[in-house]
Scaffold this motif. Structure first.
Motif, PDB file in Angstrom:
ATOM      1  N   MET A   1       0.790  -1.108   0.052  1.00 25.15           N
ATOM      2  CA  MET A   1       0.039  -0.039  -0.016  1.00 25.15           C
ATOM      3  C   MET A   1       0.952   1.133  -0.003  1.00 25.15           C
ATOM      4  N   SER A   2       0.496   2.288  -0.622  1.00 23.68           N
ATOM      5  CA  SER A   2       1.101   3.693  -0.655  1.00 23.68           C
ATOM      6  C   SER A   2       0.984   4.350   0.843  1.00 23.68           C
ATOM      7  N   ASN A   3       1.693   5.266   0.745  1.00 22.92           N
ATOM      8  CA  ASN A   3       1.569   6.165   1.952  1.00 22.92           C
ATOM      9  C   ASN A   3       0.198   6.739   2.067  1.00 22.92           C
ATOM     10  N   GLU A   4      -0.350   7.412   0.816  1.00 20.45           N
ATOM     11  CA  GLU A   4      -1.525   7.766   0.803  1.00 20.45           C
ATOM     12  C   GLU A   4      -2.658   6.941   1.197  1.00 20.45           C
ATOM     13  N   GLU A   5      -2.526   5.653   0.800  1.00 15.45           N
ATOM     14  CA  GLU A   5      -3.719   4.692   1.266  1.00 15.45           C
ATOM     15  C   GLU A   5      -3.706   4.351   2.494  1.00 15.45           C
ATOM     16  N   MET A   6      -2.286   4.227   3.033  1.00 13.13           N
ATOM     17  CA  MET A   6      -2.478   3.805   4.421  1.00 13.13           C
ATOM     18  C   MET A   6      -2.761   5.139   5.354  1.00 13.13           C
ATOM     19  N   ALA A   7      -2.517   6.239   5.024  1.00  9.84           N
ATOM     20  CA  ALA A   7      -3.137   7.363   5.800  1.00  9.84           C
ATOM     21  C   ALA A   7      -4.575   7.619   5.560  1.00  9.84           C
ATOM     22  N   THR A   8      -5.455   7.155   4.548  1.00  7.26           N
ATOM     23  CA  THR A   8      -6.607   7.178   4.284  1.00  7.26           C
ATOM     24  C   THR A   8      -7.216   6.091   5.001  1.00  7.26           C
ATOM     25  N   LEU A   9      -6.674   5.069   5.076  1.00  5.80           N
ATOM     26  CA  LEU A   9      -7.247   3.576   5.727  1.00  5.80           C
ATOM     27  C   LEU A   9      -7.186   4.135   7.227  1.00  5.80           C
ATOM     28  N   GLY A  10      -6.111   4.578   7.699  1.00  3.78           N
ATOM     29  CA  GLY A  10      -6.076   5.103   9.095  1.00  3.78           C
ATOM     30  C   GLY A  10      -6.837   6.007   9.629  1.00  3.78           C
ATOM     31  N   ALA A  11      -7.233   7.111   8.702  1.00  2.00           N
ATOM     32  CA  ALA A  11      -7.852   8.079   9.087  1.00  2.00           C
ATOM     33  C   ALA A  11      -9.571   7.609   8.970  1.00  2.00           C
ATOM     34  N   LYS A  12      -9.815   6.767   8.085  1.00  2.00           N
ATOM     35  CA  LYS A  12     -11.237   6.092   8.007  1.00  2.00           C
ATOM     36  C   LYS A  12     -11.428   5.293   9.258  1.00  2.00           C
ATOM     37  N   ARG A  13     -10.459   4.677   9.927  1.00  2.00           N
ATOM     38  CA  ARG A  13     -10.628   3.783  10.821  1.00  2.00           C
ATOM     39  C   ARG A  13     -10.896   4.536  12.039  1.00  2.00           C
ATOM     40  N   LEU A  14     -10.376   5.681  12.233  1.00  2.00           N
ATOM     41  CA  LEU A  14     -10.348   6.334  13.283  1.00  2.00           C
ATOM     42  C   LEU A  14     -11.829   7.155  13.455  1.00  2.00           C
ATOM     43  N   THR A  15     -11.962   7.351  12.020  1.00  2.00           N
ATOM     44  CA  THR A  15     -13.286   8.246  11.933  1.00  2.00           C
ATOM     45  C   THR A  15     -14.493   7.404  12.290  1.00  2.00           C
ATOM     46  N   MET A  16     -14.540   6.237  11.982  1.00  2.00           N
ATOM     47  CA  MET A  16     -15.384   5.169  12.495  1.00  2.00           C
ATOM     48  C   MET A  16     -15.585   5.002  13.939  1.00  2.00           C
ATOM     49  N   GLN A  17     -14.352   4.736  14.304  1.00  2.00           N
ATOM     50  CA  GLN A  17     -14.090   4.640  15.783  1.00  2.00           C
ATOM     51  C   GLN A  17     -14.493   5.692  16.858  1.00  2.00           C
ATOM     52  N   LEU A  18     -14.272   6.983  16.315  1.00  2.00           N
ATOM     53  CA  LEU A  18     -14.353   7.955  17.179  1.00  2.00           C
ATOM     54  C   LEU A  18     -15.480   9.030  16.818  1.00  2.00           C
ATOM     55  N   ASP A  19     -16.009   8.537  15.707  1.00  3.09           N
ATOM     56  CA  ASP A  19     -17.360   9.565  15.125  1.00  3.09           C
ATOM     57  C   ASP A  19     -16.635  10.626  14.730  1.00  3.09           C
ATOM     58  N   LEU A  20     -15.584  11.040  13.858  1.00  2.00           N
ATOM     59  CA  LEU A  20     -15.046  12.290  13.451  1.00  2.00           C
ATOM     60  C   LEU A  20     -15.660  12.881  12.528  1.00  2.00           C
ATOM     61  N   THR A  21     -15.697  14.137  12.401  1.00  2.00           N
ATOM     62  CA  THR A  21     -16.250  14.880  11.083  1.00  2.00           C
ATOM     63  C   THR A  21     -15.505  14.525  10.071  1.00  2.00           C
ATOM     64  N   ALA A  22     -15.865  15.111   8.761  1.00  2.00           N
ATOM     65  CA  ALA A  22     -15.178  15.024   7.477  1.00  2.00           C
ATOM     66  C   ALA A  22     -13.990  15.794   7.510  1.00  2.00           C
ATOM     67  N   GLN A  23     -13.956  17.177   8.151  1.00  2.00           N
ATOM     68  CA  GLN A  23     -12.833  17.786   8.315  1.00  2.00           C
ATOM     69  C   GLN A  23     -11.941  17.382   9.422  1.00  2.00           C
TER      70      GLN A  23
END
Length: 100
Positions: A1-23
């Motif tokens: 996976m590229s750095n971009e993909e890993m960063a996106t995946l990590g951010a999405k994972r935390l977004t679901m776990q912590l109910d983050l906003t899009a920003q």
């Protein structure tokens, strides 16, 4: 996976776990990319330093060898080189084999 993909995946994972906003998700993705870039730079720096140290050590060994050549006779120097080679081979063998 590229750095971009890993960063996106990590951010999405935390977004679901912590109910983050899009920003928050975008900021987190940027944060992850920055962290990956910092680690990459650090690893490159470490590799360069290791390579420089290895090169310095090799040069020092060659200098020491030349000094020994001046001190020892040709026969003694040849025997010393053979002992060094035997010692190097012994280091590469697994500990279990060395004890036998």
């Amino acid at each position: 996976m590229s750095n971009e993909e890993m960063a996106t995946l990590g951010a999405k994972r935390l977004t679901m776990q912590l109910d983050l906003t899009a920003q928050q998700e975008e900021k987190l993705k940027t944060f992850y990319l920055d962290q990956m870039e910092s680690r990459r730079k650090l690893m490159e720096k470490s590799k360069k330093e290791r390579d420089e140290i290895r090169q310095d050590r090799m040069e020092m060994n060659e200098d020491q060898k030349e000094e020994l050549r001046k001190i020892l006779t040709e026969e003694q120097f040849t025997k010393w080189e053979q002992l060094q080679e035997k010692r190097r081979k012994g280091r590469k063998a697994p500990m279990r084999e060395r004890q036998n």
